[in-house]
Design a protein around this motif. Structure first.
Motif, short mmCIF file in Angstrom:
data_model
loop_
_atom_site.label_atom_id
_atom_site.label_comp_id
_atom_site.label_asym_id
_atom_site.label_seq_id
_atom_site.Cartn_x
_atom_site.Cartn_y
_atom_site.Cartn_z
N LYS A 90 45.34 36.06 -20.33
CA LYS A 90 45.65 37.03 -21.38
C LYS A 90 46.17 38.36 -20.85
CE LYS A 90 44.45 34.53 -24.95
NZ LYS A 90 45.39 34.19 -26.02
N TYR A 91 45.96 38.63 -19.55
CA TYR A 91 46.33 39.96 -19.06
C TYR A 91 46.98 39.97 -17.68
CZ TYR A 91 41.66 39.18 -17.03
OH TYR A 91 40.58 38.64 -16.40
N GLU A 92 47.08 38.82 -17.02
CA GLU A 92 47.49 38.84 -15.62
C GLU A 92 48.89 39.39 -15.40
OE1 GLU A 92 47.74 35.03 -13.72
OE2 GLU A 92 48.19 34.01 -15.61
N GLU A 93 49.84 39.12 -16.29
CA GLU A 93 51.21 39.56 -16.05
C GLU A 93 51.29 41.08 -16.00
OE1 GLU A 93 54.12 37.78 -18.64
OE2 GLU A 93 53.03 35.88 -18.69
N VAL A 94 50.76 41.73 -17.01
CA VAL A 94 50.81 43.19 -17.08
C VAL A 94 49.93 43.81 -15.99
CG1 VAL A 94 50.16 45.21 -18.47
CG2 VAL A 94 51.39 43.29 -19.52
N LEU A 95 48.73 43.30 -15.83
CA LEU A 95 47.78 43.90 -14.90
C LEU A 95 48.25 43.77 -13.45
CD1 LEU A 95 45.10 45.24 -14.26
CD2 LEU A 95 44.02 42.99 -14.36
N LEU A 96 48.67 42.58 -13.05
CA LEU A 96 49.07 42.39 -11.65
C LEU A 96 50.34 43.16 -11.32
CD1 LEU A 96 48.20 38.62 -11.18
CD2 LEU A 96 46.98 40.60 -10.26
N GLU A 97 51.25 43.24 -12.26
CA GLU A 97 52.46 44.04 -12.02
C GLU A 97 52.10 45.50 -11.79
OE1 GLU A 97 56.71 45.26 -14.22
OE2 GLU A 97 55.21 44.04 -15.27
N TYR A 98 51.17 46.01 -12.58
CA TYR A 98 50.75 47.40 -12.44
C TYR A 98 50.01 47.63 -11.12
CZ TYR A 98 48.31 51.79 -13.43
OH TYR A 98 47.82 53.08 -13.36
N GLY B 87 45.31 47.18 -4.50
CA GLY B 87 45.58 46.00 -3.71
C GLY B 87 44.40 45.05 -3.64
N ARG B 88 43.21 45.62 -3.50
CA ARG B 88 42.00 44.79 -3.40
C ARG B 88 41.74 44.05 -4.71
NH1 ARG B 88 37.25 48.22 -1.48
NH2 ARG B 88 38.43 48.16 0.46
N LEU B 89 41.88 44.73 -5.82
CA LEU B 89 41.63 44.09 -7.11
C LEU B 89 42.68 43.02 -7.40
CD1 LEU B 89 40.08 43.80 -9.73
CD2 LEU B 89 41.33 45.77 -10.65
N ALA B 90 43.96 43.30 -7.11
CA ALA B 90 45.01 42.31 -7.33
C ALA B 90 44.75 41.06 -6.50
CB ALA B 90 46.37 42.91 -6.99
N GLN C 61 44.64 39.24 -27.76
CA GLN C 61 46.09 39.48 -27.70
C GLN C 61 46.55 39.43 -26.26
OE1 GLN C 61 47.34 43.10 -29.65
NE2 GLN C 61 49.28 43.16 -28.52
N LYS C 62 47.68 38.79 -26.02
CA LYS C 62 48.18 38.62 -24.66
C LYS C 62 49.06 39.78 -24.24
CE LYS C 62 50.46 35.19 -21.70
NZ LYS C 62 51.06 33.83 -21.64
N ASN C 63 48.92 40.17 -22.97
CA ASN C 63 49.78 41.16 -22.33
C ASN C 63 49.85 42.49 -23.09
OD1 ASN C 63 50.40 39.52 -20.15
ND2 ASN C 63 52.14 38.58 -21.20
N LYS C 64 48.69 43.02 -23.41
CA LYS C 64 48.63 44.36 -23.98
C LYS C 64 49.04 45.38 -22.92
CE LYS C 64 45.22 45.33 -26.81
NZ LYS C 64 43.86 45.51 -27.38
N ALA C 65 49.42 46.57 -23.36
CA ALA C 65 49.85 47.62 -22.43
C ALA C 65 48.72 47.96 -21.47
CB ALA C 65 50.27 48.86 -23.21
N ILE C 66 49.07 48.41 -20.29
CA ILE C 66 48.08 48.66 -19.25
C ILE C 66 47.03 49.67 -19.68
CG2 ILE C 66 49.37 50.52 -18.11
CD1 ILE C 66 47.24 47.72 -16.46
#
Length: 327
Positions: free
Chosen positions: A293-301, A272-275, A224-229
């Motif tokens: 599958k997760y970059e939008e939610v993860l990188l924003e967070y 910052g390092r992980l992003a 599933q794409k862009n699941k909650a953080i």
């Protein structure tokens, strides 16, 4: 390959420098085994019962090497962790779980790789050289791998294991060096390496986001794409490699650390390092690790948490002084 030398007392149980700073991973003073030991032990016992030879298996020609590994653990663990393990007249006892294992009976009560798996948190794989000069996966206890199945790789050549898994850059960058390394590794020169992944569910043993463990084909395409953080987890493997002196097999120990992104992002510099690391992946690595599958939610967070740390006074000039995580 990202290899570094390993001290002998780091073979089993001791967390690496890349993971000791995790907020929720603590090391006990007496054992230096982390607080998740009993959870891993229970998960392994359950999966041994439910899945058996799908997860733990030894080829007949690999039996001597598997027994050698069991003998090594039976000797190592009581010496390294005397308050947790003790030698017995017939093998080894775990004083924490109350279990005793007969390692001297022949034939053994169960597959030696299964017994090895019951003792430690790590997954295990044994590679053996055949007359063709290639190394083959002929024994394993792969119970908490998350993304791959022993039954898919068992009996494969080292190179085939990596190409069948579409490991980025294997043919062009890694294959020759890896083959040379396997041929020259010596029992007295063990090494360590780390890797990391993002997972979008909370199952340590098998990431159900990529499909059922019993599906014919599993891949990131089903996730599933862009699941909650709250569904994002950081998964890191600490792998050791060493040659067993008697059988000549190369043994992998694979210790998985599995923490919510929301927890590791509390630590200084980590968001910052992980992003930055995720943004640095090329197309092949991104595809392999499922970034789409997760970059939008993860990188924003992560960007948000990094900004909060900077606003709170984080000194970016001191980032190189803080060593944690394999990125």
């Amino acid at each position: 390959m990202g290899l570094r030398s390993m001290k002998w007392d780091e073979w089993i149980g001791k967390a690496s420098s890349h993971t000791t700073s995790m907020a929720s991973v603590t090391l006990t003073e007496a054992l230096e085994l982390d607080s998740h030991y009993l959870r891993y032990h229970a998960d392994k016992a359950r999966r041994i019962k439910e899945r058996g030879a799908k997860c733990c298996r030894t080829a007949p020609e690999a039996m001597d090497g598997a027994i050698e590994l069991l003998e090594e653990l039976t000797s190592y663990l009581p010496e390294r962790y005397p308050s947790m393990f003790r030698k017995t007249a017939t093998g080894i006892a775990n004083t924490i779980t109350g279990e005793s294992f007969n390692t001297t009976q022949r034939p053994l009560p169960e597959d030696p790789m299964t017994t090895c798996a019951r003792l430690i948190q790590d997954d295990l794989a044994l590679m053996f050289e055949k007359p063709d000069g290639e190394y083959y996966l002929l024994a394993g206890a792969i119970l908490l791998a998350g993304f791959w199945r022993l039954e898919d790789k068992f009996g494969m050549r080292l190179s085939e294991i990596h190409t069948s898994g579409d490991v980025p850059g294997f043919r062009t960058k890694l294959e020759k060096g890896m083959m040379n390394f396997f041929r020259r590794i010596r029992p007295e020169d063990p090494v360590l390496r780390n890797n990391y992944f993002i997972q979008v569910d909370d199952e340590l043993a098998w990431s159900h986001s990529i499909g059922s463990e019993d599906a014919a084909v599993v891949s990131w395409n089903t996730a599933q794409k862009n699941k909650a953080i709250e569904h994002h987890y950081f998964r890191s493997e600490r792998q050791s490699l060493r040659r067993l002196p008697r059988s000549g097999a190369v043994v992998f120990t694979i210790r998985t650390y599995f923490e919510p992104i929301t927890e590791i992002a509390k630590e200084p510099y980590v968001p910052g390092r992980l992003a930055s690391a995720i943004r640095s992946w090329d197309a092949d690595v991104s595809r392999y690790k499922g970034r789409e599958k997760y970059e939008e939610v993860l990188l924003e967070y992560l960007d948000k948490k990094h900004a909060e740390q900077v606003a709170a006074g984080l000194d970016l000039h001191k980032e190189d002084e803080v060593r944690s995580y394999p990125f």
